[in-house]
Design a protein around this motif. Structure first.
Motif, mmCIF file in Angstrom:
data_model
loop_
_atom_site.group_PDB
_atom_site.id
_atom_site.type_symbol
_atom_site.label_atom_id
_atom_site.label_comp_id
_atom_site.label_asym_id
_atom_site.label_seq_id
_atom_site.Cartn_x
_atom_site.Cartn_y
_atom_site.Cartn_z
ATOM 1 N N ALA A 1 12.858 -39.562 -47.018
ATOM 2 C CA ALA A 1 12.023 -40.459 -46.213
ATOM 3 C C ALA A 1 10.924 -39.680 -45.495
ATOM 4 O O ALA A 1 9.775 -40.151 -45.402
ATOM 5 N N GLN A 2 11.251 -38.474 -44.996
ATOM 6 C CA GLN A 2 10.252 -37.662 -44.302
ATOM 7 C C GLN A 2 9.165 -37.196 -45.269
ATOM 8 O O GLN A 2 7.983 -37.177 -44.911
ATOM 9 N N ARG A 3 9.551 -36.839 -46.496
ATOM 10 C CA ARG A 3 8.554 -36.420 -47.481
ATOM 11 C C ARG A 3 7.646 -37.584 -47.857
ATOM 12 O O ARG A 3 6.436 -37.409 -48.036
ATOM 13 N N ARG A 4 8.242 -38.789 -47.988
ATOM 14 C CA ARG A 4 7.411 -39.968 -48.280
ATOM 15 C C ARG A 4 6.448 -40.240 -47.136
ATOM 16 O O ARG A 4 5.280 -40.596 -47.356
ATOM 17 N N GLU A 5 6.928 -40.075 -45.913
ATOM 18 C CA GLU A 5 6.063 -40.275 -44.743
ATOM 19 C C GLU A 5 4.929 -39.258 -44.723
ATOM 20 O O GLU A 5 3.780 -39.588 -44.396
ATOM 21 N N ILE B 1 -6.288 -25.262 -52.973
ATOM 22 C CA ILE B 1 -4.953 -25.359 -53.558
ATOM 23 C C ILE B 1 -5.039 -26.101 -54.888
ATOM 24 O O ILE B 1 -6.064 -26.709 -55.225
ATOM 25 N N SER B 2 -3.952 -26.074 -55.651
ATOM 26 C CA SER B 2 -3.889 -26.737 -56.945
ATOM 27 C C SER B 2 -3.883 -28.254 -56.774
ATOM 28 O O SER B 2 -3.165 -28.794 -55.925
ATOM 29 N N ALA B 3 -4.669 -28.948 -57.600
ATOM 30 C CA ALA B 3 -4.700 -30.409 -57.533
ATOM 31 C C ALA B 3 -3.350 -30.996 -57.903
ATOM 32 O O ALA B 3 -2.893 -31.978 -57.300
ATOM 33 N N THR B 4 -2.683 -30.404 -58.884
ATOM 34 C CA THR B 4 -1.353 -30.897 -59.288
ATOM 35 C C THR B 4 -0.351 -30.721 -58.154
ATOM 36 O O THR B 4 0.436 -31.628 -57.835
ATOM 37 N N TRP B 5 -0.394 -29.549 -57.517
ATOM 38 C CA TRP B 5 0.532 -29.278 -56.426
ATOM 39 C C TRP B 5 0.278 -30.238 -55.268
ATOM 40 O O TRP B 5 1.225 -30.771 -54.682
ATOM 41 N N TYR B 6 -1.006 -30.487 -54.936
ATOM 42 C CA TYR B 6 -1.302 -31.418 -53.852
ATOM 43 C C TYR B 6 -0.822 -32.823 -54.205
ATOM 44 O O TYR B 6 -0.291 -33.540 -53.350
ATOM 45 N N THR B 7 -0.983 -33.230 -55.471
ATOM 46 C CA THR B 7 -0.515 -34.548 -55.902
ATOM 47 C C THR B 7 0.989 -34.674 -55.688
ATOM 48 O O THR B 7 1.483 -35.692 -55.199
ATOM 49 N N TYR B 8 1.742 -33.624 -56.032
ATOM 50 C CA TYR B 8 3.182 -33.632 -55.794
ATOM 51 C C TYR B 8 3.484 -33.789 -54.304
ATOM 52 O O TYR B 8 4.410 -34.508 -53.917
ATOM 53 N N LEU B 9 2.706 -33.106 -53.456
ATOM 54 C CA LEU B 9 2.926 -33.188 -52.015
ATOM 55 C C LEU B 9 2.701 -34.616 -51.525
ATOM 56 O O LEU B 9 3.494 -35.160 -50.749
ATOM 57 N N GLU B 10 1.636 -35.247 -52.001
ATOM 58 C CA GLU B 10 1.316 -36.605 -51.571
ATOM 59 C C GLU B 10 2.310 -37.613 -52.147
ATOM 60 O O GLU B 10 2.516 -38.686 -51.564
ATOM 61 N N GLN B 11 2.917 -37.283 -53.280
ATOM 62 C CA GLN B 11 3.906 -38.172 -53.893
ATOM 63 C C GLN B 11 5.291 -38.029 -53.264
ATOM 64 O O GLN B 11 6.215 -38.761 -53.637
ATOM 65 N N GLY B 12 5.441 -37.084 -52.336
ATOM 66 C CA GLY B 12 6.727 -36.913 -51.684
ATOM 67 C C GLY B 12 7.720 -36.102 -52.479
ATOM 68 O O GLY B 12 8.932 -36.214 -52.258
ATOM 69 N N GLN C 1 24.287 -37.479 -49.799
ATOM 70 C CA GLN C 1 24.531 -37.187 -48.398
ATOM 71 C C GLN C 1 23.437 -37.798 -47.533
ATOM 72 O O GLN C 1 22.285 -37.913 -47.958
ATOM 73 N N PRO C 2 23.786 -38.174 -46.278
ATOM 74 C CA PRO C 2 22.791 -38.805 -45.394
ATOM 75 C C PRO C 2 21.560 -37.936 -45.182
ATOM 76 O O PRO C 2 20.448 -38.435 -45.108
ATOM 77 N N GLY C 3 21.774 -36.604 -45.049
ATOM 78 C CA GLY C 3 20.633 -35.736 -44.807
ATOM 79 C C GLY C 3 19.616 -35.757 -45.922
ATOM 80 O O GLY C 3 18.415 -35.607 -45.708
ATOM 81 N N HIS C 4 20.099 -35.949 -47.154
ATOM 82 C CA HIS C 4 19.193 -35.959 -48.303
ATOM 83 C C HIS C 4 18.240 -37.151 -48.230
ATOM 84 O O HIS C 4 17.035 -37.019 -48.439
ATOM 85 N N SER C 5 18.777 -38.341 -47.926
ATOM 86 C CA SER C 5 17.924 -39.527 -47.841
ATOM 87 C C SER C 5 16.936 -39.404 -46.689
ATOM 88 O O SER C 5 15.793 -39.865 -46.787
ATOM 89 N N GLY C 6 17.370 -38.752 -45.598
ATOM 90 C CA GLY C 6 16.447 -38.555 -44.481
ATOM 91 C C GLY C 6 15.304 -37.642 -44.846
ATOM 92 O O GLY C 6 14.152 -37.881 -44.460
ATOM 93 N N GLN C 7 15.596 -36.591 -45.598
ATOM 94 C CA GLN C 7 14.535 -35.681 -46.041
ATOM 95 C C GLN C 7 13.580 -36.385 -46.992
ATOM 96 O O GLN C 7 12.364 -36.165 -46.949
ATOM 97 N N LEU D 1 6.008 -33.415 -39.884
ATOM 98 C CA LEU D 1 6.419 -34.105 -41.109
ATOM 99 C C LEU D 1 6.721 -33.121 -42.229
ATOM 100 O O LEU D 1 7.584 -33.365 -43.072
ATOM 101 N N ALA D 2 6.011 -31.989 -42.232
ATOM 102 C CA ALA D 2 6.227 -30.981 -43.269
ATOM 103 C C ALA D 2 7.411 -30.077 -42.950
ATOM 104 O O ALA D 2 7.690 -29.135 -43.701
#
Length: 276
Positions: free
Chosen positions: A15-19, A60-71, A7-13, A101-102
């Protein structure tokens, strides 16, 4: 219905997470270990802080932050975003961009005055000679009239920040003379702050104010752990007027429709007076 991968909304989300990840990485890379009090340890392969260092400083957890930065598809709370913004030394515009962005409403800038519509700001002046003022969510006095100035000395004196009713009650010596029943009034006010702060966990406007009150008032340090809560409401209180002595005032609180945490408070002294 949740967004499906096609769905279009999924790709938009996505892209926002990558940003969001790219924005966090760019700001992490501009902060040096020296700026946050970390020792330099040998050569670094990347500029700025390591992910593990930022996560440690933000609590915060380093693993969790890595996931956040990885989108990755995870959601950060306001408290986490505020912690990251603080460590990364984001300015008010960068902080707002981070929250957008979040997927959150823009974060409140702890240094910025709370906005008040001009038509609302004019209301206390229309109520003269009755003391009246408008307070914000953290009890900053956003508007007031001359009668309030007279009744609450030093409350609205010019400072480098907005006048605040809580700071006045607990840190201004004159308040203990004006508020005839100072202790129950102060306890109730602190309970109302506790209620409001509970609605905004991690909001730096509240944490800074609470820390300031604790530092300056032994009563706040003693009462805060008791966890008393109370809603804003009208009532009656005895106040010492500078020219007329002790008067029992009836006061009424009205919440502004557009900003329900902003409150217009009006005092009426039509009741019998108490002698000194």
């Amino acid at each position: 219905m949740p967004n499906q991968p096609n769905q279009p909304g999924h790709s938009g989300q996505q892209a926002q997470r990558r940003e969001l990840g790219a924005f966090l990485r760019s700001r992490r890379e501009r902060i040096t270990p020296d700026q946050v009090g970390l020792p330099r340890s040998g050569r670094r392969r990347t500029p700025g802080l390591r992910r593990e260092e930022l996560a440690l400083l933000a609590g915060i957890s380093a693993t969790w932050y890595t996931y956040l930065e990885q989108g990755r598809d995870i959601r950060a709370s306001d408290q986490v975003l505020n912690a990251l913004a603080s460590v990364l030394r984001l300015d008010r515009y960068e902080r707002g961009h981070l929250f957008q962005l979040a997927g959150h409403a823009p974060a409140a800038d702890p240094e910025a005055p709370e906005p008040l519509a001009p038509e609302a700001a004019a209301v206390p002046l229309l109520l003269q000679p009755h003391p009246a003022y408008i307070i914000g969510g953290t009890y900053d006095v956003l508007s007031h009239n001359p009668a309030a100035d007279e009744l609450f000395p030093h409350l609205t004196a010019a400072t480098d920040r907005p006048p605040n009713f809580l700071r006045w009650v607990f840190l201004e010596p004159a308040a203990r003379d004006v508020l005839v029943d100072w202790e129950p009034e102060a306890r109730g006010l602190l309970a109302r702050l506790r209620t409001l702060a509970g609605r905004h966990p991690g909001d730096p406007r509240y944490t800074r104010l609470i820390d300031e009150l604790k530092a300056g008032s032994p009563e706040v340090r003693s009462w805060w752990p008791q966890y008393e809560v109370q809603a804003r409401q009208g009532g009656r209180k005895r106040l010492r007027h500078p020219g007329r002595g002790v008067i029992e005032y009836a006061y009424t609180a009205f919440h502004l429709a557009e900003q329900p945490e902003q409150t217009l408070v009006i005092y009426s002294d039509d009741q019998p007076r108490f002698r000194r």
